[in-house]
Motif scaffolding. Structure first.
Motif, PDB file in Angstrom:
ATOM      1  N   GLU A  44       0.690   4.405   0.859  1.00  0.00           N
ATOM      2  CA  GLU A  44       0.795   5.226   2.065  1.00  0.00           C
ATOM      3  C   GLU A  44       1.556   4.487   3.170  1.00  0.00           C
ATOM      4  OE1 GLU A  44      -2.140   7.476   5.303  1.00  0.00           O
ATOM      5  OE2 GLU A  44      -2.936   6.737   3.392  1.00  0.00           O
ATOM      6  N   ASN A  45       1.206   3.231   3.385  1.00  0.00           N
ATOM      7  CA  ASN A  45       1.899   2.448   4.411  1.00  0.00           C
ATOM      8  C   ASN A  45       3.360   2.216   4.043  1.00  0.00           C
ATOM      9  OD1 ASN A  45      -0.477   2.214   5.869  1.00  0.00           O
ATOM     10  ND2 ASN A  45      -1.024   0.257   4.951  1.00  0.00           N
ATOM     11  N   ARG A  94       5.363   4.228   2.412  1.00  0.00           N
ATOM     12  CA  ARG A  94       6.125   5.433   2.743  1.00  0.00           C
ATOM     13  C   ARG A  94       6.434   5.474   4.243  1.00  0.00           C
ATOM     14  NH1 ARG A  94       7.582  10.563   1.387  1.00  0.00           N
ATOM     15  NH2 ARG A  94       7.030  10.203  -0.795  1.00  0.00           N
ATOM     16  N   THR A  95       5.454   5.163   5.056  1.00  0.00           N
ATOM     17  CA  THR A  95       5.660   5.184   6.507  1.00  0.00           C
ATOM     18  C   THR A  95       6.742   4.192   6.923  1.00  0.00           C
ATOM     19  OG1 THR A  95       3.349   5.819   6.912  1.00  0.00           O
ATOM     20  CG2 THR A  95       4.546   4.808   8.739  1.00  0.00           C
ATOM     21  N   ASN A 154       0.864  -1.178   0.000  1.00  0.00           N
ATOM     22  CA  ASN A 154       0.000   0.000   0.000  1.00  0.00           C
ATOM     23  C   ASN A 154       0.901   1.230   0.000  1.00  0.00           C
ATOM     24  OD1 ASN A 154      -1.194   2.238   1.947  1.00  0.00           O
ATOM     25  ND2 ASN A 154      -2.924   1.261   0.915  1.00  0.00           N
TER      26      ASN A 154
END
Length: 290
Positions: A144-145, A147-148, A142
């Protein structure tokens, strides 16, 4: 864990064209505290298993190992009181190789990823183990995840270029090839499995603010559930991480992966797709430490 088409992960990433590859001594990795949170955040895709043997191969290997040790330690006929023979053949492993150090592995968490590792050899091993788990997790599929996770595990100097490469690698076509929808979501009724389990660590080099740590891992990857065409497989691999002390914690500069060492598969019955899905959803991950 990671996957094929990920040529752009960087020169040291170890990513290959194989849809199930991952990015990912004497010193052993110790499992300390279960995270009570979902276990799917700590997994990793890797190469397909070489056979259709059970996913509980690891348990079988452990059982066989215990039996072999017990057999080896049995007294032999016609020797001295220590089991016969001379030399180092009868020596037992140093207990310190597997004993816990007593040092708390981390002081906090960066999101769901452990942080606050000690600025020493033990801290580098603990960091490398936990990073291997996070970088192969379901969250990497995913945007967004991903990147985190990358921001929490890597040197800020390499983050943006790495994320750009990963965006190309995790293309809609690639996601479909591993059984996911084009947006990285899991098809209805199925459970996507991607989990890495560190077995041991070895410090190859450590000096001041830099360290190179190898993490020997086993892992699971695939799609669990009725109708799955990509069953969950087990694999073995070793991740080499070059770490740098940045901002008061260890961070990855680059990483690479090699296949194995791989033990002999056991004869355990393969579980059903529903059993595997239930296990993945019911068993959480761990915080790993020396």
């Amino acid at each position: 864990m990671s996957l094929g088409d990920e040529k752009g992960y960087g020169s040291g990433s170890g990513r290959t064209d194989d849809g199930y590859s991952t990015i990912g001594g004497t010193r052993q990795t110790r499992t300390r505290l279960p995270d009570g949170e979902g276990g799917d955040s700590y997994g990793t895709p890797r190469r397909p298993a070489r056979s259709s043997r059970s996913l509980v191969t690891v348990v079988g290997v452990v059982v066989l190992l215990v039996a072999a040790i017990a057999f080896a330690n049995m007294g032999g006929g016609g020797g001295d009181g220590n089991g016969g023979g001379s030399g180092s053949a009868g020596r037992k492993p140093d207990s310190s190789s597997t004993a816990a150090t007593g040092t708390k592995p981390v002081t906090g968490k960066n999101g769901s990823i452990p942080s606050g590792f000690a600025h020493d050899e033990q801290g580098a091993q603990s960091a490398a183990s936990n990073f291997a788990v996070a970088l192969g997790s379901v969250g990497m599929f995913n945007a967004e995840n991903r990147r985190t996770i990358v921001q929490a595990t890597h040197d800020p100097a390499v983050v943006e270029n790495l994320l750009a490469d990963l965006t190309k690698a995790y293309s809609p076509g690639f996601l479909q090839n591993v059984g996911l929808n084009e947006d990285g979501t899991t098809p209805t009724g199925l459970t996507f499995v991607s989990r890495t389990v560190p077995v041991g660590t070895k410090v190859v080099e450590q000096s001041g603010d830099r360290a190179t740590v190898e993490v020997w891992c086993t892992g699971l990857v695939g799609m669990a559930g009725q109708g799955s065409t990509k069953p969950v497989n087990a694999t073995w691999f070793t991740i080499s991480e070059k770490l740098k002390w940045v901002g008061g914690d260890w961070r990855i500069e680059s990483s690479s992966q090699t296949e194995g060492p791989t033990p002999v598969n056991g004869d355990n019955r393969a579980s059903t797709a529903d059993e595997i899905a239930g296990a993945v959803e019911g068993y959480g991950g761990f915080t790993y430490a020396r």
